[in-house]
Design an enzyme around this catalytic site. Structure first.
Site: not given
Length: 308
Positions: A44, A46, A192, A219, A223, A265
């Site tokens: 990740s 992030q 993503d 996310k 997703r 998204r």
């Protein structure tokens, strides 16, 4: 939030969460931070960025090692601002106490935004698009490799560098796609872009198999579940697993109502799906598209999308 509060607490931060690790958070300032060697349990960018930014204000050195390499925007940007940082795929190290030096930055066109148009032009007959000066950081372009594996016609022209990042024009033309098994080593480099890939898989002949993508479940929405549920609502067979799915493509999508779960998204992916559907596709809760792509609607219409 434990994936972030955990390593920061190891560095000396004091952050209160709910019992299950969720917000609201209470961050106590004025704590003395010390550098750590952090082996991230998940790939990740992030988490890596949070630890590195904290490391700038910590005593000693901070290092991060990842199970798979992730995008290195933070490392490149810190270097551009004068920080002495060592980094290579899957690894980064810096020392605390450094000062940043002001500099001018040119931000390349965002690959994740371009991804929706790459997929749309690949699956809508007669399409041809040129996406200008798109950022092609190698840790972001897994979707390019996946689409080409499926038979997409995408070429790169006018290569250059902006802000320390490789860029190029992407020229994409319609091409019949075939299902493929997506290599797990591509997953961190396209995490993503999976909602867009799922729509490409719907248009492709045969099965597309995704695995090693459990990160998609944490996310802005789950997703994997959101895309599987939405595609089923349009008449496609999707066999969902804990870390991926098998998508049975090559069928005509029908009409239906899609819940985006406030995930930008998911909403944009089904806007593409609507272009190849036989009936009307209604997408609920689309305000969050402005999170990453405020003019998606306007640009999509100018590119030829049929949106109501």
């Amino acid at each position: 939030m434990r994936r972030v509060t955990g390593p920061l607490s190891q560095m000396g931060a004091k952050i209160d969460t709910q019992d299950d690790g969720t917000p609201p958070l209470h961050v106590h300032g004025g704590q003395t931070l010390h550098g750590i060697d952090f082996a991230s349990p998940v790939a990740s960018a992030q988490i890596k960025s949070a630890v590195l930014l904290a490391g700038l204000y910590a005593q000693g050195e901070t290092s991060v090692v990842e199970p798979h390499p992730t995008r290195d925007y933070t490392e490149r940007m810190l270097s551009a601002f004068g920080v002495d940082i060592e980094f290579s795929p899957g690894k980064a190290r810096l020392r605390g106490g450094q000062r940043l030096r002001a500099t001018d930055i040119v931000v390349p066109a965002d690959f994740s935004s371009a991804a929706f148009y790459l997929v749309a032009a690949s699956i809508i007959p007669g399409s041809e698009l040129r996406l200008k000066q798109v950022g092609l950081n190698p840790r972001r372009t897994g979707l390019l490799h996946a689409l080409r594996l499926m038979g997409a016609d995408i070429t790169e022209e006018n290569p250059a560098e902006q802000g320390g990042e490789p860029v190029a024009d992407l020229v994409v033309r319609y091409a019949p796609l075939k299902g493929a098994r997506i290599p797990e080593e591509l997953v961190p480099d396209m995490i993503d872009e999976f909602p867009a890939l799922f729509v490409a898989a719907a248009a492709a002949e045969g099965q597309t198999v995704v695995s090693g993508a459990a990160e998609l479940r944490v996310k802005e929405s789950d997703r994997l579940a959101a895309m599987a549920t939405g595609l089923r609502a349009l008449g496609m067979q999707v066999d969902e697993t804990e870390d991926g799915a098998t998508l049975h493509g090559g069928v005509r999508l029908g009409s239906g109502t899609i819940e985006s779960h406030g995930d930008h998204r998911i909403a944009m992916a089904f806007a593409i799906a609507g272009q190849i559907s036989d009936g009307e596709v209604r997408i609920n809760d689309i305000a969050n598209v402005a999170t990453s792509f405020p003019d998606f609607d306007g640009l999509a219409r100018r590119a030829g999308f049929n949106l109501a």
